[in-house]
Scaffold this motif. Sequence first.
Motif, PDB file in Angstrom:
ATOM      1  N   ARG A 126     -11.730  27.082  15.691  1.00  0.00           N
ATOM      2  CA  ARG A 126     -12.516  28.018  14.893  1.00  0.00           C
ATOM      3  C   ARG A 126     -12.071  29.481  15.081  1.00  0.00           C
ATOM      4  N   VAL A 127     -11.070  29.691  15.944  1.00  0.00           N
ATOM      5  CA  VAL A 127     -10.675  31.073  16.260  1.00  0.00           C
ATOM      6  C   VAL A 127     -10.227  31.872  15.023  1.00  0.00           C
ATOM      7  N   PRO A 128      -9.323  31.330  14.185  1.00  0.00           N
ATOM      8  CA  PRO A 128      -8.899  32.141  13.020  1.00  0.00           C
ATOM      9  C   PRO A 128     -10.072  32.511  12.112  1.00  0.00           C
ATOM     10  N   ASP A 129     -11.006  31.557  11.880  1.00  0.00           N
ATOM     11  CA  ASP A 129     -12.189  31.860  11.054  1.00  0.00           C
ATOM     12  C   ASP A 129     -13.010  32.966  11.695  1.00  0.00           C
ATOM     13  N   ALA A 130     -13.148  32.880  13.028  1.00  0.00           N
ATOM     14  CA  ALA A 130     -13.950  33.878  13.744  1.00  0.00           C
ATOM     15  C   ALA A 130     -13.332  35.267  13.583  1.00  0.00           C
ATOM     16  N   VAL A 131     -12.015  35.351  13.723  1.00  0.00           N
ATOM     17  CA  VAL A 131     -11.340  36.663  13.621  1.00  0.00           C
ATOM     18  C   VAL A 131     -11.535  37.243  12.218  1.00  0.00           C
ATOM     19  N   ARG A 132     -11.341  36.414  11.208  1.00  0.00           N
ATOM     20  CA  ARG A 132     -11.471  36.912   9.821  1.00  0.00           C
ATOM     21  C   ARG A 132     -12.905  37.321   9.514  1.00  0.00           C
ATOM     22  N   ALA A 133     -13.857  36.524   9.968  1.00  0.00           N
ATOM     23  CA  ALA A 133     -15.263  36.846   9.694  1.00  0.00           C
ATOM     24  C   ALA A 133     -15.650  38.167  10.358  1.00  0.00           C
ATOM     25  N   LEU A 134     -15.195  38.362  11.600  1.00  0.00           N
ATOM     26  CA  LEU A 134     -15.555  39.594  12.322  1.00  0.00           C
ATOM     27  C   LEU A 134     -14.851  40.807  11.713  1.00  0.00           C
ATOM     28  N   HIS A 135     -13.607  40.619  11.293  1.00  0.00           N
ATOM     29  CA  HIS A 135     -12.860  41.729  10.667  1.00  0.00           C
ATOM     30  C   HIS A 135     -13.603  42.209   9.428  1.00  0.00           C
ATOM     31  N   ALA A 136     -14.095  41.240   8.664  1.00  0.00           N
ATOM     32  CA  ALA A 136     -14.855  41.604   7.449  1.00  0.00           C
ATOM     33  C   ALA A 136     -16.196  42.225   7.813  1.00  0.00           C
ATOM     34  N   ALA A 137     -16.897  41.633   8.790  1.00  0.00           N
ATOM     35  CA  ALA A 137     -18.236  42.120   9.137  1.00  0.00           C
ATOM     36  C   ALA A 137     -18.202  43.557   9.649  1.00  0.00           C
ATOM     37  N   PHE A 138     -17.164  43.921  10.385  1.00  0.00           N
ATOM     38  CA  PHE A 138     -17.078  45.287  10.914  1.00  0.00           C
ATOM     39  C   PHE A 138     -16.262  46.203   9.997  1.00  0.00           C
TER      40      PHE A 138
END
Length: 413
Positions: free
Chosen positions: A387-399
């Motif tokens: 799930r790491v790549p999804d986590a990175v993309r989601a956080l990049h968008a959220a911040f």
Amino acid sequence: MSLVVQKYGGSSVASAGHIKNVAARIKRCADRGDRVVAVVSAMGDTTDELIALAHQVTDHPQEREMDVLLSTGETVSSALLVMALHAIGVDAISLSGGQAGMLTSAVHRNARIVSIDPKRLKREVERGRVVIVAGFQGHTEEQDVATIGRGGSDTTAVAFAAALNARCEIFTDVDGVYTADPRVVPDARKLKEITYEEMLELASKGAKVMAPRAVELGSVYNIPVYVASSFKDEVGTLIHGGVDMEGFNRVRGIAHDVDVAKITIRGVPDRPGVAAEIFQPLADAHFSVDTIVQNASEDKLTDLTFTLAKADMANALPHVQDIAKKIGAKDVVADERMGKVSIVGTGIQSAPGYAARMFATLSASGINIEIISTSEIRITCIVPEDRVPDAVRALHAAFELEKAEAAELTIQP
Ligand code: ADP
Ligand code: ASP
Ligand code: MG
């Protein structure tokens, strides 16, 4: 005339053609009047290939011989680069790390730099030669070759820049430090500059564009480190100290790492000294342990979980099982399929809400957080590897890291 220490990473010297490209770049600098010392890495994936080769010969290669083997990767690229320089009329010489004056401790594969005596190197530079130094290695007091840990050519470059009082430029396959790994986040944004502190947190949590020890050395000796592409002439990123990003109140970058294994010792007797009984033998065996979490105890028993690099898991597990037996713990469970994702920024320390936003974002993506750890300027979550790549993309968008920062300063190298 100014002295510059450059570093060219593995992907920048991956083939004969790449090496010729690097030679041409060095010639351009020399023609502009710079004196150049260049540190090189092994070609492409050579280091990984040499490690795999050793393991085909034996399951337990001796560390000293591993260093003899691994150091050859950098030796090959240094000699080829000098040949390429000669071919275009540049006077140059290759030196091993030891010849260039790097003395290291005798902890093979992970040696510390003890000192640098750059006499020979300076002599060659004063003769008007470009000096190519084989990165990642030095000599011990016994004149044995020792390597200084993965990514060690970055550390070599910063160490020589400090010893020579020179500028430091790291050339790699990306044109700077981005808000996240651009291979994972397509709209990651290049940072013009970043503080040592922030870069150190990103690097030590997996942003492999710079080795953590190199950033640490840069900070200790106050050497600004310029990161740029060896392929394009774009403006890169300056890693430096001293700028207090006033007005910044946000996440600067996201680091991720899929090289995470997790070990839990269950039913650990909760008495004073037990943590030292567990971690001292692991430290003595040179295992580098990362995040450590101890649960609240129930009936004087607790669970203790820690993470380490996947490559260390097989060797560390028997030690941990022995330790668990000695201290009277219940059992040991291990999981190799972990990863971690970290948000980093000096703004985190002064403003509440970052942690909550991070957890909410991961939860909205259905990503389970197994362990949380923090520093003043970083929050890290251990999550399942897949799930790491999804986590990175989601956080990049959220911040909203793709958006330019108003307060970003323009410092040219
Ligand atoms: P070299 O071979 O030059 O040492 P590395 O492969 O060690 O290069 O490091 C460069 C790689 O680091 C890039 O290709 C990129 O995928 C990765 N990387 C991870 N995080 C970042 C980041 N925040 N900014 C730029 N690159 C990053
Ligand atoms: N070749 C070594 C490694 O792959 C050192 C380096 O490239 O920095 O880790
Ligand atoms: Mg590297």
